[in-house]
Design a protein around this motif. Structure first.
Motif, PDB file in Angstrom:
ATOM      1  N   SER A  96      68.127 -69.690  14.857  1.00 35.89           N
ATOM      2  CA  SER A  96      66.827 -70.020  14.824  1.00 35.89           C
ATOM      3  C   SER A  96      66.411 -70.932  15.755  1.00 35.89           C
ATOM      4  O   SER A  96      65.272 -70.979  16.465  1.00 35.89           O
ATOM      5  CB  SER A  96      66.360 -70.303  13.389  1.00 35.89           C
ATOM      6  OG  SER A  96      66.783 -69.581  12.287  1.00 35.89           O
ATOM      7  N   GLY A  97      67.451 -71.906  16.234  1.00 34.80           N
ATOM      8  CA  GLY A  97      67.333 -73.095  17.067  1.00 34.80           C
ATOM      9  C   GLY A  97      67.733 -72.129  18.891  1.00 34.80           C
ATOM     10  O   GLY A  97      66.536 -72.552  19.504  1.00 34.80           O
ATOM     11  N   TYR A  98      68.538 -71.381  18.717  1.00 34.90           N
ATOM     12  CA  TYR A  98      68.318 -70.930  20.020  1.00 34.90           C
ATOM     13  C   TYR A  98      67.673 -69.682  20.198  1.00 34.90           C
ATOM     14  O   TYR A  98      66.570 -70.208  21.334  1.00 34.90           O
ATOM     15  CB  TYR A  98      69.887 -69.928  20.240  1.00 34.90           C
ATOM     16  CG  TYR A  98      70.162 -69.463  21.510  1.00 34.90           C
ATOM     17  CD1 TYR A  98      70.143 -69.859  22.686  1.00 34.90           C
ATOM     18  CD2 TYR A  98      70.080 -67.999  20.914  1.00 34.90           C
ATOM     19  CE1 TYR A  98      70.203 -69.302  23.695  1.00 34.90           C
ATOM     20  CE2 TYR A  98      70.295 -67.239  22.748  1.00 34.90           C
ATOM     21  CZ  TYR A  98      70.513 -67.986  23.429  1.00 34.90           C
ATOM     22  OH  TYR A  98      70.619 -67.586  24.941  1.00 34.90           O
ATOM     23  N   TYR A 144      64.372 -72.147  20.791  1.00 34.38           N
ATOM     24  CA  TYR A 144      64.663 -71.895  22.769  1.00 34.38           C
ATOM     25  C   TYR A 144      64.233 -71.564  23.183  1.00 34.38           C
ATOM     26  O   TYR A 144      63.693 -71.501  24.883  1.00 34.38           O
ATOM     27  CB  TYR A 144      66.539 -73.152  23.017  1.00 34.38           C
ATOM     28  CG  TYR A 144      66.427 -72.713  24.841  1.00 34.38           C
ATOM     29  CD1 TYR A 144      65.939 -73.793  25.284  1.00 34.38           C
ATOM     30  CD2 TYR A 144      67.335 -71.879  24.962  1.00 34.38           C
ATOM     31  CE1 TYR A 144      66.263 -73.957  26.594  1.00 34.38           C
ATOM     32  CE2 TYR A 144      67.325 -71.090  26.784  1.00 34.38           C
ATOM     33  CZ  TYR A 144      67.075 -73.162  27.384  1.00 34.38           C
ATOM     34  OH  TYR A 144      67.526 -73.017  28.899  1.00 34.38           O
TER      35      TYR A 144
END
Length: 473
Positions: free
Chosen positions: A48-50, A53
């Motif tokens: 989810s973080g990637y 980004y």
């Protein structure tokens, strides 16, 4: 009753998560082992973080409004021929005998008498240039008595396999060269050609006149040629090419259309004919003076207005100001102009002028390839001498080969191919590409698709239906 309802809602949500088409959440719910749950939670957070980004970067790229430049080459059956403006560098025909030419001669003699310090020739020729421009505006209405007539200048004319004559030329007045003449200047009837080569183009043979040691105050002589779109006004300050006597000059044309994207991609002027498009005094005044907006003319106007603000008068350019009372005189005004003109290029005003004058969204440029050959041959010079003696009663005073060579020139203006180039801007990223990026990163990182979003609405709808069914019961 509240507890069974909340349990039912919880069951609906868990069922939807467990059977969701996204991959992370169902595995978290289904896993009975704490370690497996933790592993899936960590994987979901990392992916989810990637994803966040990548999506942020996609949105930044889209809202930066970057463009890609495309170059296309298009061959056509016909192509518009440009407007050709030809000027004699000799602004005055001193062989004409009248009061105006005698006045011009006396003025030239007076200027030459002031040229006593040979080390200051640059300053002297600046004054000479200023003197010509000032007096051309002052005596504009009398230039017909002193300028070169097109009938005298034009020895031969051919266009698109046919002969042309002086009636095909329109008078254009320049504060630098006096009487100039334009071919194909009728905006309502622009000439087109369908064949490449010299015969399909414009071929001119011109009589320029003879240099005079007693009266001429020029560094060079010959003709000045402008090649431009019919809707634009040529400026002698920064356009055109010089043609020398004793030579035949071939000018091979290539035409390019430039198309820029308007806001939000750039600040270009989208409508070059409308003064309402940009709320800028310079923009509107450029259209008022020149009939159409272009950045080069706008910057030139900004420069002239800077001179006016500093000196209280305009530099003598007929395209900018036709009122002689507002033109700088040849003494104090000239000195003020010279001082501020030199400092303008290094001042912040120069940068501000560029900022105030946006680039056009659409423009046409002509690229030139130029070559030269000696002209005329001795045989052709004899022909010109005979023709002038029989047809024009020797008005050009052709008496020898060297005499003809020093006073005549030829120029051929043509396309080597019936085609043009298009330099066009396109958005680097469209809304369709942005949507594809969003779907791609969501699907790659967390397995979410459009149907996964529908599942959320499915859960909400099932909860609402459950609530109403309970209430009815």
């Amino acid at each position: 009753m509240k507890k069974p309802l909340s349990n039912a809602i919880k069951k609906i949500i868990l069922d939807n998560i467990e059977f969701s088409t996204s991959h992370g959440f169902p595995n978290i719910v289904r896993s009975e082992s704490f370690i497996l749950k933790l592993m899936w939670i960590l994987c979901l957070l990392l992916s989810s973080g990637y994803c966040a980004y990548c999506l942020t970067k996609s949105f930044q790229d889209y809202f930066s409004y970057e463009t890609d430049t495309l170059l296309r080459f298009k061959r056509v059956s016909q192509i518009e021929f440009p407007t050709i403006t030809i000027c004699n560098k000799f602004a005055t025909d001193l062989s004409r005998s009248n009061e105006v030419t005698e006045l011009a001669k006396s003025g030239y003699i007076k200027l030459k008498s002031e040229f006593t310090d040979l080390t200051k020739f640059n300053e002297f020729f600046k004054r000479v240039d200023y003197y010509f421009k000032y007096n051309s505006i002052e005596y504009k209405d009398r230039f017909n008595f002193v300028g070169f007539d097109i009938d005298k200048m034009l020895l031969n004319c051919n266009f698109n396999f046919k002969e042309c004559n002086s009636s095909n030329f329109k008078l254009f007045f320049s504060s630098t060269y006096g009487l100039c003449y334009q071919f194909n200047a009728d905006k309502t009837n622009i000439r087109k050609i369908s064949s490449p080569g010299k015969k399909a183009g414009l071929s001119l043979e011109l009589f320029i006149g003879y240099p005079s040691k007693d009266y001429d105050l020029y560094k060079s002589y010959g003709a000045h040629l402008f090649i431009h779109n019919s809707s634009t006004i040529p400026s002698s300050e920064f356009e055109g090419i010089s043609l020398s006597t004793g030579h035949e000059t071939d000018v091979i044309l290539s035409k390019t259309y430039f198309q820029k994207l308007p806001k939000p991609f750039s600040d270009c002027a989208q409508d070059s004919n409308s003064s309402e498009y940009i709320h800028s005094d310079l923009y509107r005044e450029t259209i008022k003076l020149f009939g159409q907006y272009d950045q080069k003319s706008c910057i030139n106007l900004c420069y002239h207005k800077y001179i006016f603000d500093e000196c209280g008068c305009y530099y003598p350019d007929l395209n900018i100001n036709k009122n002689l009372t507002r033109i700088c005189d040849s003494d104090i005004g000239f000195e003020c102009y010279s001082n501020h003109s030199a400092s303008y290029r290094e001042s912040k005003i120069c940068i501000e002028c560029i900022e105030k004058c946006p680039e056009e969204c659409e423009s046409i440029k002509y690229s030139l390839q130029i070559s030269h050959a000696n002209y005329p041959t001795p045989f052709y010079a004899d022909f010109l001498m005979t023709y002038d003696a029989l047809i024009n009663n020797g008005s050009r005073n052709f008496i020898s080969y060297s005499n003809v060579k020093e006073s005549t020139l030829a120029v051929n203006i043509y396309f080597d191919d019936i085609c043009y180039s298009i330099v066009e801007e396109k958005p680097s990223e469209t809304i369709e590409q942005l949507v594809a990026d969003i779907g791609g990163f969501l699907g790659l990182c967390i397995g979410v698709s459009i149907l996964s979003v529908v599942e959320i609405f499915d859960s909400i709808l099932r909860v609402i239906l459950l609530f109403f069914s309970k209430r009815m019961n």
